[in-house]
Write a protein that holds these residues in place. Structure first.
Motif, PDB file in Angstrom:
ATOM      1  N   UNK A 288       0.837  -1.172   0.000  1.00  0.00           N
ATOM      2  CA  UNK A 288       0.000   0.000   0.000  1.00  0.00           C
ATOM      3  C   UNK A 288       0.883   1.236   0.000  1.00  0.00           C
ATOM      4  N   UNK A 289       1.109   1.780  -1.136  1.00  0.00           N
ATOM      5  CA  UNK A 289       1.951   2.959  -1.237  1.00  0.00           C
ATOM      6  C   UNK A 289       1.336   4.113  -0.459  1.00  0.00           C
ATOM      7  N   UNK A 290       2.152   4.760   0.350  1.00  0.00           N
ATOM      8  CA  UNK A 290       1.695   5.920   1.080  1.00  0.00           C
ATOM      9  C   UNK A 290       0.890   5.608   2.339  1.00  0.00           C
ATOM     10  N   UNK A 291       0.765   4.341   2.702  1.00  0.00           N
ATOM     11  CA  UNK A 291       0.003   4.019   3.903  1.00  0.00           C
ATOM     12  C   UNK A 291       0.864   4.228   5.140  1.00  0.00           C
ATOM     13  N   UNK A 292       0.209   4.243   6.291  1.00  0.00           N
ATOM     14  CA  UNK A 292       0.907   4.415   7.561  1.00  0.00           C
ATOM     15  C   UNK A 292       1.464   3.106   8.089  1.00  0.00           C
TER      16      UNK A 292
ATOM     17  N   UNK B 203      -7.579  -2.139   8.132  1.00  0.00           N
ATOM     18  CA  UNK B 203      -8.545  -3.056   7.512  1.00  0.00           C
ATOM     19  C   UNK B 203      -8.323  -3.144   6.003  1.00  0.00           C
ATOM     20  N   UNK B 204      -7.997  -2.028   5.380  1.00  0.00           N
ATOM     21  CA  UNK B 204      -7.691  -2.039   3.948  1.00  0.00           C
ATOM     22  C   UNK B 204      -6.456  -2.869   3.637  1.00  0.00           C
ATOM     23  N   UNK B 205      -5.451  -2.771   4.497  1.00  0.00           N
ATOM     24  CA  UNK B 205      -4.217  -3.535   4.353  1.00  0.00           C
ATOM     25  C   UNK B 205      -4.496  -5.038   4.430  1.00  0.00           C
ATOM     26  N   UNK B 206      -5.245  -5.449   5.460  1.00  0.00           N
ATOM     27  CA  UNK B 206      -5.580  -6.864   5.610  1.00  0.00           C
ATOM     28  C   UNK B 206      -6.445  -7.361   4.449  1.00  0.00           C
TER      29      UNK B 206
ATOM     30  N   UNK C 225      -6.268 -14.816  -1.664  1.00  0.00           N
ATOM     31  CA  UNK C 225      -7.461 -15.657  -1.639  1.00  0.00           C
ATOM     32  C   UNK C 225      -7.535 -16.505  -0.387  1.00  0.00           C
ATOM     33  N   UNK C 226      -6.949 -15.985   0.692  1.00  0.00           N
ATOM     34  CA  UNK C 226      -6.878 -16.719   1.956  1.00  0.00           C
ATOM     35  C   UNK C 226      -7.205 -15.794   3.115  1.00  0.00           C
ATOM     36  N   UNK C 227      -7.555 -16.383   4.275  1.00  0.00           N
ATOM     37  CA  UNK C 227      -7.719 -15.548   5.468  1.00  0.00           C
ATOM     38  C   UNK C 227      -6.386 -14.914   5.854  1.00  0.00           C
ATOM     39  N   UNK C 228      -6.448 -13.724   6.400  1.00  0.00           N
ATOM     40  CA  UNK C 228      -5.280 -13.037   6.930  1.00  0.00           C
ATOM     41  C   UNK C 228      -5.607 -12.703   8.380  1.00  0.00           C
ATOM     42  N   UNK C 229      -4.837 -13.269   9.291  1.00  0.00           N
ATOM     43  CA  UNK C 229      -5.135 -13.133  10.710  1.00  0.00           C
ATOM     44  C   UNK C 229      -4.139 -12.216  11.396  1.00  0.00           C
ATOM     45  N   UNK C 230      -4.619 -11.468  12.379  1.00  0.00           N
ATOM     46  CA  UNK C 230      -3.770 -10.587  13.156  1.00  0.00           C
ATOM     47  C   UNK C 230      -3.841 -11.028  14.607  1.00  0.00           C
ATOM     48  N   UNK C 231      -2.680 -11.235  15.210  1.00  0.00           N
ATOM     49  CA  UNK C 231      -2.599 -11.604  16.619  1.00  0.00           C
ATOM     50  C   UNK C 231      -1.855 -10.511  17.375  1.00  0.00           C
TER      51      UNK C 231
END
Length: 71
Positions: A1-5, A27-30, A38-44
């Motif tokens: 994501x260019x320019x994201x934080x 949320x946009x990043x995930x 095409x898969x779940x992306x989980x955050x811990x």
């Protein structure tokens, strides 16, 4: 994501997210990663178990969902 934080390695401090705009960036990043893979992306949490994610992208729902109970 260019320019994201968010850093490109995905390792970030949630305290650095500022308001709703920061949450929207996360949320946009995930979502971008999940759609691309095409898969779940989980955050811990940093000290949390991978078996207990906090939130993540669900490809079946095509959105980020809360996976932990709110405090």
């Amino acid at each position: 994501m260019a320019g994201s934080a968010l850093p490109e390695n995905g390792d970030f401090d949630l305290r650095e997210l500022q308001g709703q705009a920061g949450v929207d960036i996360l949320c946009g990043f995930l979502t971008d990663i999940g759609r691309e893979l095409g898969k779940p992306v989980l955050m811990t949490s940093e000290s949390g178990s991978p078996a207990h994610p906090v939130l993540g992208f669900d490809p079946e729902q095509d959105r980020v969902v809360l996976l932990a109970e709110p405090l």
